[in-house]
Design an enzyme around this catalytic site. Structure first.
Site, PDB file in Angstrom:
ATOM      1  N   HIS A 288       0.608  -1.382   0.030  1.00 21.26           N
ATOM      2  CA  HIS A 288      -0.064   0.120   0.042  1.00 21.26           C
ATOM      3  C   HIS A 288       0.959   1.108   0.109  1.00 21.26           C
ATOM      4  O   HIS A 288       2.085   1.346   0.145  1.00 21.26           O
ATOM      5  CB  HIS A 288      -0.966  -0.033   1.128  1.00 21.26           C
ATOM      6  CG  HIS A 288      -0.345  -0.027   2.446  1.00 21.26           C
ATOM      7  ND1 HIS A 288       0.466   1.037   2.951  1.00 21.26           N
ATOM      8  CD2 HIS A 288      -0.337  -0.829   3.484  1.00 21.26           C
ATOM      9  CE1 HIS A 288       0.680   0.544   4.353  1.00 21.26           C
ATOM     10  NE2 HIS A 288       0.393  -0.384   4.483  1.00 21.26           N
TER      11      HIS A 288
ATOM     12  N   CYS B  98       2.732  -4.922   6.831  1.00 20.12           N
ATOM     13  CA  CYS B  98       2.321  -4.802   5.486  1.00 20.12           C
ATOM     14  C   CYS B  98       3.767  -4.108   4.761  1.00 20.12           C
ATOM     15  O   CYS B  98       4.906  -4.064   5.373  1.00 20.12           O
ATOM     16  CB  CYS B  98       1.369  -3.603   5.143  1.00 20.12           C
ATOM     17  SG  CYS B  98      -0.260  -4.132   5.775  1.00 20.12           S
TER      18      CYS B  98
END
Length: 175
Positions: free
Chosen positions: A128, A150
């Protein structure tokens, strides 16, 4: 005193406008159009994500990882980024972070190992951009590991990756 208040208001307005343009219009204007990736390779120790075509990298990005990135993700709260072979299996255009691509963690093996230890393996591991509203800090935020596991890139880079990586693209995450 009056000038100080006006100066502070102008700074706040400038930062707000910068955040708006950095998070919305600017990335779409600056992101390069790239050929479709056949695979994605992440090398955690290098803090790099590579778009792959014909077995060769054709684009690289500096990444930020989880707060405790060494080793394979073993449970939900360990702040590690998983290692192994997965798929980028779906995308979220309305993510809390500027666009996101889902990593298919946990796989069956990850799930079984976590169950044997009596813990949750976690999930929702994504590639992301920056937290919405903070895109203007992208370059600065990429200097340390700040995610919960992440793989983060700047918003401009995420725009490129978003367009170059179709759903179902394999991702290999190496130590």
């Amino acid at each position: 005193m009056r000038y100080r208040v006006v100066a502070i208001l102008l700074i706040v307005l400038a930062l707000g406008a910068g955040a708006y343009f950095a998070d919305t219009r600017l990335p779409a204007m600056l992101a390069a159009e790239l050929p479709k990736a056949e695979a994605v390779l992440v090398i955690k120790g290098e803090r790099k994500l590579y778009l792959m075509r014909d077995g060769q990298p054709y684009r690289e990005y500096r990444i930020a990882l989880g707060g405790d990135p060494a080793g394979h993700k073993r449970e939900e709260v360990d702040q590690r980024t998983p290692e192994g072979d997965y798929l980028l299996d779906w995308r979220n255009p309305k993510s809390a972070f500027h666009l996101s691509l889902h990593v298919s963690y946990p796989n069956e093996n990850d799930q079984a190992q976590a169950e044997a230890r009596g813990v949750s393996p976690g999930g929702m591991i994504m590639v992301h951009g920056q937290k919405n509203g903070l895109g203007w800090l992208g370059g600065l935020l990429q200097r340390w590991d700040w995610t919960d596991g992440c793989i983060a890139v700047t918003n401009v880079e995420m725009e490129e990756i978003w367009r170059a990586v179709p759903d179902g693209t394999p991702i290999r995450i190496e130590p």
